[in-house]
Design a protein around this motif. Sequence first.
Motif, PDB file in Angstrom:
ATOM      1  N   PRO A 110      42.775  49.238  39.554  1.00  0.00           N
ATOM      2  CA  PRO A 110      42.739  49.693  40.951  1.00  0.00           C
ATOM      3  C   PRO A 110      43.750  48.970  41.851  1.00  0.00           C
ATOM      4  N   PHE A 111      44.202  47.777  41.447  1.00  0.00           N
ATOM      5  CA  PHE A 111      45.153  47.007  42.258  1.00  0.00           C
ATOM      6  C   PHE A 111      46.606  47.206  41.832  1.00  0.00           C
ATOM      7  N   LYS A 112      46.838  48.273  41.076  1.00  0.00           N
ATOM      8  CA  LYS A 112      48.184  48.489  40.543  1.00  0.00           C
ATOM      9  C   LYS A 112      49.266  48.445  41.628  1.00  0.00           C
ATOM     10  N   TYR A 113      48.954  48.930  42.816  1.00  0.00           N
ATOM     11  CA  TYR A 113      49.939  48.939  43.900  1.00  0.00           C
ATOM     12  C   TYR A 113      49.656  47.864  44.960  1.00  0.00           C
ATOM     13  N   ALA A 114      48.728  46.963  44.669  1.00  0.00           N
ATOM     14  CA  ALA A 114      48.377  45.940  45.669  1.00  0.00           C
ATOM     15  C   ALA A 114      49.163  44.658  45.390  1.00  0.00           C
ATOM     16  N   TYR A 115      49.905  44.200  46.391  1.00  0.00           N
ATOM     17  CA  TYR A 115      50.684  42.975  46.225  1.00  0.00           C
ATOM     18  C   TYR A 115      49.770  41.752  46.126  1.00  0.00           C
ATOM     19  N   GLU A 116      50.208  40.819  45.316  1.00  0.00           N
ATOM     20  CA  GLU A 116      49.485  39.564  45.171  1.00  0.00           C
ATOM     21  C   GLU A 116      49.313  38.868  46.530  1.00  0.00           C
ATOM     22  N   LYS A 117      50.368  38.899  47.324  1.00  0.00           N
ATOM     23  CA  LYS A 117      50.295  38.256  48.644  1.00  0.00           C
ATOM     24  C   LYS A 117      49.140  38.826  49.462  1.00  0.00           C
ATOM     25  N   GLU A 118      48.963  40.145  49.396  1.00  0.00           N
ATOM     26  CA  GLU A 118      47.904  40.766  50.181  1.00  0.00           C
ATOM     27  C   GLU A 118      46.522  40.455  49.620  1.00  0.00           C
ATOM     28  N   ILE A 119      46.427  40.407  48.292  1.00  0.00           N
ATOM     29  CA  ILE A 119      45.150  40.070  47.668  1.00  0.00           C
ATOM     30  C   ILE A 119      44.728  38.662  48.068  1.00  0.00           C
ATOM     31  N   VAL A 120      45.691  37.737  47.999  1.00  0.00           N
ATOM     32  CA  VAL A 120      45.386  36.338  48.324  1.00  0.00           C
ATOM     33  C   VAL A 120      45.050  36.180  49.809  1.00  0.00           C
ATOM     34  N   LEU A 121      45.780  36.863  50.672  1.00  0.00           N
ATOM     35  CA  LEU A 121      45.492  36.740  52.106  1.00  0.00           C
ATOM     36  C   LEU A 121      44.185  37.456  52.470  1.00  0.00           C
ATOM     37  N   TYR A 122      43.880  38.526  51.763  1.00  0.00           N
ATOM     38  CA  TYR A 122      42.592  39.208  51.969  1.00  0.00           C
ATOM     39  C   TYR A 122      41.458  38.231  51.645  1.00  0.00           C
ATOM     40  N   ALA A 123      41.583  37.561  50.495  1.00  0.00           N
ATOM     41  CA  ALA A 123      40.568  36.580  50.107  1.00  0.00           C
ATOM     42  C   ALA A 123      40.511  35.440  51.127  1.00  0.00           C
ATOM     43  N   TYR A 124      41.676  35.017  51.601  1.00  0.00           N
ATOM     44  CA  TYR A 124      41.724  33.898  52.547  1.00  0.00           C
ATOM     45  C   TYR A 124      41.048  34.267  53.872  1.00  0.00           C
ATOM     46  N   PHE A 125      41.425  35.400  54.442  1.00  0.00           N
ATOM     47  CA  PHE A 125      40.874  35.779  55.744  1.00  0.00           C
ATOM     48  C   PHE A 125      39.394  36.141  55.641  1.00  0.00           C
ATOM     49  N   LYS A 126      38.990  36.725  54.507  1.00  0.00           N
ATOM     50  CA  LYS A 126      37.585  37.091  54.322  1.00  0.00           C
ATOM     51  C   LYS A 126      36.759  35.913  53.802  1.00  0.00           C
ATOM     52  N   LYS A 127      37.444  34.791  53.559  1.00  0.00           N
ATOM     53  CA  LYS A 127      36.792  33.591  53.019  1.00  0.00           C
ATOM     54  C   LYS A 127      36.049  33.879  51.717  1.00  0.00           C
ATOM     55  N   LEU A 128      36.673  34.642  50.841  1.00  0.00           N
ATOM     56  CA  LEU A 128      36.072  34.915  49.534  1.00  0.00           C
ATOM     57  C   LEU A 128      36.295  33.692  48.649  1.00  0.00           C
ATOM     58  N   ASP A 129      35.295  33.436  47.849  1.00  0.00           N
ATOM     59  CA  ASP A 129      35.257  32.218  47.071  1.00  0.00           C
ATOM     60  C   ASP A 129      35.893  32.467  45.700  1.00  0.00           C
ATOM     61  N   TYR A 130      37.042  31.861  45.449  1.00  0.00           N
ATOM     62  CA  TYR A 130      37.615  32.007  44.106  1.00  0.00           C
ATOM     63  C   TYR A 130      38.127  30.673  43.607  1.00  0.00           C
ATOM     64  N   PHE A 131      38.424  30.630  42.329  1.00  0.00           N
ATOM     65  CA  PHE A 131      38.848  29.377  41.742  1.00  0.00           C
ATOM     66  C   PHE A 131      40.239  29.521  41.143  1.00  0.00           C
ATOM     67  N   ALA A 132      41.102  28.588  41.477  1.00  0.00           N
ATOM     68  CA  ALA A 132      42.461  28.616  40.931  1.00  0.00           C
ATOM     69  C   ALA A 132      42.667  27.405  40.059  1.00  0.00           C
ATOM     70  N   THR A 133      43.219  27.621  38.907  1.00  0.00           N
ATOM     71  CA  THR A 133      43.433  26.489  38.012  1.00  0.00           C
ATOM     72  C   THR A 133      44.613  26.768  37.114  1.00  0.00           C
ATOM     73  N   GLU A 134      45.018  25.745  36.420  1.00  0.00           N
ATOM     74  CA  GLU A 134      46.068  25.935  35.422  1.00  0.00           C
ATOM     75  C   GLU A 134      45.421  25.794  34.072  1.00  0.00           C
ATOM     76  N   CYS A 135      45.786  26.655  33.150  1.00  0.00           N
ATOM     77  CA  CYS A 135      45.292  26.476  31.796  1.00  0.00           C
ATOM     78  C   CYS A 135      45.842  25.142  31.293  1.00  0.00           C
ATOM     79  N   VAL A 136      44.957  24.387  30.612  1.00  0.00           N
ATOM     80  CA  VAL A 136      45.390  23.066  30.156  1.00  0.00           C
ATOM     81  C   VAL A 136      46.369  23.160  28.986  1.00  0.00           C
TER      82      VAL A 136
END
Lengths: 96, 340
Positions: free
Chosen positions: B207-233
């Motif tokens: 469903p996000f095929k046309y959704a930019y990463e920048k918009e997804i991240v800012l959507y999460a940021y402004f909506k205060k959605l809880d996600y986890f970012a990490t680097e694979c070890v």
Amino acid sequence: MEVSLNFSGGAELLFGKIKQHTISLPAEETWSMKKLLNWIKDNLLKERPELFLQGDMVRPGILVLVNNADWELVGQLDYLLQNKDEIVFISTLHGG
Amino acid sequence: MVVQCSAGCGCNAVLKRPKTNDALCKTCFYWAFETEVHHTIMSTKMFQSGQVVAIGASGGKDSTVLAYILKHLNEKYNYGLKLVLLSIDEGITGYRDDSLESVKRNQEEYNLPLTVLSYKDLYGWTMDDIVKQVGRKNNCTFCGVFRRQALERGAILLNCDVIATGHNADDVAETILMNLLRGDIARLQRCTSHITSSEGSLPRAKPFKYAYEKEIVLYAYFKKLDYFATECVYAPDAYRGHARALVKDLEALRSTSIIDIIHAGEQLAIKDGVKLPKQGVCSACGFVSSNVICKACVLLEGLNRGRPKLAIGKSNKALAEILADRLANTASLSSVQDQF
């Protein structure tokens, strides 16, 4: 001049895993975002600077917000910092 | 220095949309973003009413926003879908633990059922165990191949009709470039579709095929959605890393580059007479495969034989070896030969 810096989305991993920083900058100087990035590199960045900076710019894929607005709206590197500004860096380069 | 929302609502803009360069306020951004995802879903007839949709949930930004938006749109527009969260635990100490916690919080906040399946459950091996066997050079191959099938196996266990993943426009552009650079024509063709399906496997929707990463991240940021970012070890996929850096550099120069790459990818047609690998099913596990035995089974066989590198690189050789062994034990020689 007091400025709040927040690193998230994985960017905090480059800053000793500390997300929130409050810094004091000499108020008699003018501080552009470009100058701030250099300051961050010299004073806060703990590891792998190439994952945060690319030349004078933040690495593409790291989003920057100034007082909760996209820095692309306020001139990016040319933006001049004000006292109590809140700058947020969100990495989009890290996976889930 | 305050920029007004381009929509003329009188509010202050909070972001510049990369796809259109419009400056939008929060409210108009939410509306534009949600409406575009809805449009992608509707115009491609991605889902049908009554379907059970497994949302591949990693606890990261894309799948967290996907779960939130799908739940929202499903209620707002009466899609009639049953949504469930499906997480895969690769068994990497210190990597998945925190992101699974974030998925569990999503489960509670969005009130969606969650199932967690591990590589250990599905394959008998954790990624930590696999790394001990293969070292850190080829482990991403195992992880990637296993993950692809793991979601499918899990979704079948849960009686789902379709799998939805959080692949965004940046991911799709990156994959198009990678397939182009590798000369992988079959995947180049497949990777741009909004929903991929082949016989014997569940359809996968983006469903996000046309959704930019920048918009997804800012959507999460402004909506205060809880996600986890990490680097694979373990070591990241270096080749994908280059493609990714290229996409990001191009976006910085001209933000429409991402959607332009997708557009170009969608329009590419394979000329007549090009031979493509035939999609069939794996004779060992029954999941979709372009070979007699799928890559996951070949990799697993290598691990179980104590020769983990068997299937790295020239997998035809490994396949031939495994097949020779199997054929020695089976009478159905002719049916396998037909598939060659």
